[in-house]
Design a protein around this motif. Structure first.
Motif, PDB file in Angstrom:
ATOM      1  N   TYR C  30      34.969  78.347  41.894  1.00 50.66           N
ATOM      2  CA  TYR C  30      34.637  78.256  42.819  1.00 50.66           C
ATOM      3  C   TYR C  30      35.265  78.739  43.963  1.00 50.66           C
ATOM      4  O   TYR C  30      36.129  79.752  43.677  1.00 50.66           O
ATOM      5  N   HIS C  31      35.130  78.280  45.353  1.00 48.87           N
ATOM      6  CA  HIS C  31      35.642  78.775  46.505  1.00 48.87           C
ATOM      7  C   HIS C  31      36.538  78.207  46.566  1.00 48.87           C
ATOM      8  O   HIS C  31      36.508  76.722  46.896  1.00 48.87           O
ATOM      9  N   ASP C  33      38.773  78.412  49.815  1.00 51.85           N
ATOM     10  CA  ASP C  33      39.244  79.298  51.306  1.00 51.85           C
ATOM     11  C   ASP C  33      40.119  77.764  52.042  1.00 51.85           C
ATOM     12  O   ASP C  33      40.533  78.491  53.424  1.00 51.85           O
ATOM     13  N   ARG C  45      44.217  68.594  45.496  1.00 51.96           N
ATOM     14  CA  ARG C  45      42.660  67.910  44.447  1.00 51.96           C
ATOM     15  C   ARG C  45      41.686  69.229  43.946  1.00 51.96           C
ATOM     16  O   ARG C  45      41.246  68.880  42.833  1.00 51.96           O
ATOM     17  N   SER C  49      40.473  68.659  40.318  1.00 55.65           N
ATOM     18  CA  SER C  49      38.733  69.120  39.803  1.00 55.65           C
ATOM     19  C   SER C  49      39.248  69.717  38.768  1.00 55.65           C
ATOM     20  O   SER C  49      38.043  69.916  38.263  1.00 55.65           O
ATOM     21  N   TYR C 142      28.126  77.228  41.841  1.00 54.18           N
ATOM     22  CA  TYR C 142      28.845  77.731  42.747  1.00 54.18           C
ATOM     23  C   TYR C 142      29.825  76.037  42.947  1.00 54.18           C
ATOM     24  O   TYR C 142      29.110  75.754  43.441  1.00 54.18           O
ATOM     25  N   ILE C 143      30.746  75.885  43.181  1.00 55.40           N
ATOM     26  CA  ILE C 143      31.464  74.724  43.642  1.00 55.40           C
ATOM     27  C   ILE C 143      32.305  75.034  44.893  1.00 55.40           C
ATOM     28  O   ILE C 143      33.187  75.740  44.377  1.00 55.40           O
ATOM     29  N   HIS C 144      32.194  74.488  45.015  1.00 54.48           N
ATOM     30  CA  HIS C 144      32.922  74.028  46.876  1.00 54.48           C
ATOM     31  C   HIS C 144      33.472  73.227  47.463  1.00 54.48           C
ATOM     32  O   HIS C 144      32.948  72.249  48.475  1.00 54.48           O
ATOM     33  N   LEU C 145      34.772  72.991  47.152  1.00 55.36           N
ATOM     34  CA  LEU C 145      35.007  71.512  47.702  1.00 55.36           C
ATOM     35  C   LEU C 145      35.841  71.116  48.753  1.00 55.36           C
ATOM     36  O   LEU C 145      36.247  71.978  49.261  1.00 55.36           O
TER      37      LEU C 145
END
Lengths: 145, 145, 145
Positions: C30-31, C33, C45, C49, C142-145
């Motif tokens: 998870y990214h 920033d 959140r 998740s 890779y997952i970036h919310l």
């Protein structure tokens, strides 16, 4: 304050303690579609992150492409007058980074590519999103700030 | 203005100059968790990008799934009254795009799935984020606008 | 309202109807920033998740790392006083999630790592973005919310 600085230095200095083979060769595609409302701050952060990325891995071990579409194309309009962004773009290109611009965005936004800082015809790709998928299919890993 | 248009056409026309094998077959998962504060603008941009993606690669060469969770599920609530978004969803589905909706989001937000435009039981996945990882494990590449 | 609840339950219950091998083993990065302007809402959140992700796949079948850089590092500053975020971090770590913090961000923002909740020297990585690429090169998706 001195103590803090020393401590921070000791932590950040950890990078020197990484084994020499900590990073393998990397191919990376950065996704830039802007970061409003403050696009300028976003672009500076993006370009700074890419510079840090190269510094960490070493410019001969990382191949970086940046796919710019939608609001991300404004980076090259802003660079026409923003010396700092222009200088960062130039510095990254000198280290081998390629910036690719989406033709669909140019057409939809009626942008004349000659108004974009440092963009030439060979930097234009037919579709930004299709290019993101194409590069990942070629082994590039994806990062979107 | 005429000159600009011609120039832009010449640049965007470059896509026709790509070699026929520029794109290999693609499997792509789009991550949609909304793009507030203006979700409507975000959803239009997302759906437009996916349409451009298909147009660039060709609908027989790209398989696209959209994982919708968190604020992204509002797209299907808005489509109940927004004819433009509904039409874009329909058009993409007709080209093979599948929209998957997160069951956790429905439960946490108390959303009755029958209030979502065009969503049927087979479009519900247990967890949006787990689905993003599952599809990448099956060879889908990831794009998040 | 009762009808809606039953319907929602029936949909969300679909996860129990997934075949036992619906998920293969996963490695996920998870990214993080940050997600201003409301970083606190974003962090909740994000952590929610990740918890949902583990619950869906099963903690023995998913290995999760969270790379925290730029505004994402504020999560550990906020957790010093926000009991809910601190508790969620603790719970995720107890399930095997690793949170990695970018040394470049610490240096650029003059952050003393001892002011970060639950961060020890071995959680610091030289560069957040280089780590995102490194982990993807090791098979993490890779997952970036």
């Amino acid at each position: 304050m001195i103590a803090l600085t020393v401590l921070a230095a000791s932590f950040s200095g950890r990078s020197m303690a990484e084994p020499a083979d900590y990073y393998k060769d990397q191919k990376v595609v950065y996704h830039n579609d802007g970061g409003g409302p403050d696009n300028v701050a976003y672009f500076k952060r993006l370009l700074n992150s890419i510079q840090n990325h190269i510094a960490a891995v070493g410019k001969d071990r990382v191949e970086i492409r940046v796919v710019d579409h939608s609001g991300g194309v404004e980076m090259f309009q802003i660079a026409k007058t923003d010396k700092e962004i222009a200088a960062r773009l130039d510095a990254l290109k000198a280290q081998g980074v390629r910036f690719l611009v989406c033709a669909n965005t140019l057409r939809e936004r009626n942008i004349d590519p000659s108004t974009l800082y440092g963009v030439t015809e060979r930097d234009i790709v037919p579709s930004g999103v299709a290019e993101l998928a194409r590069l990942q299919g070629m082994g590039f890993v994806y990062i979107h700030l």
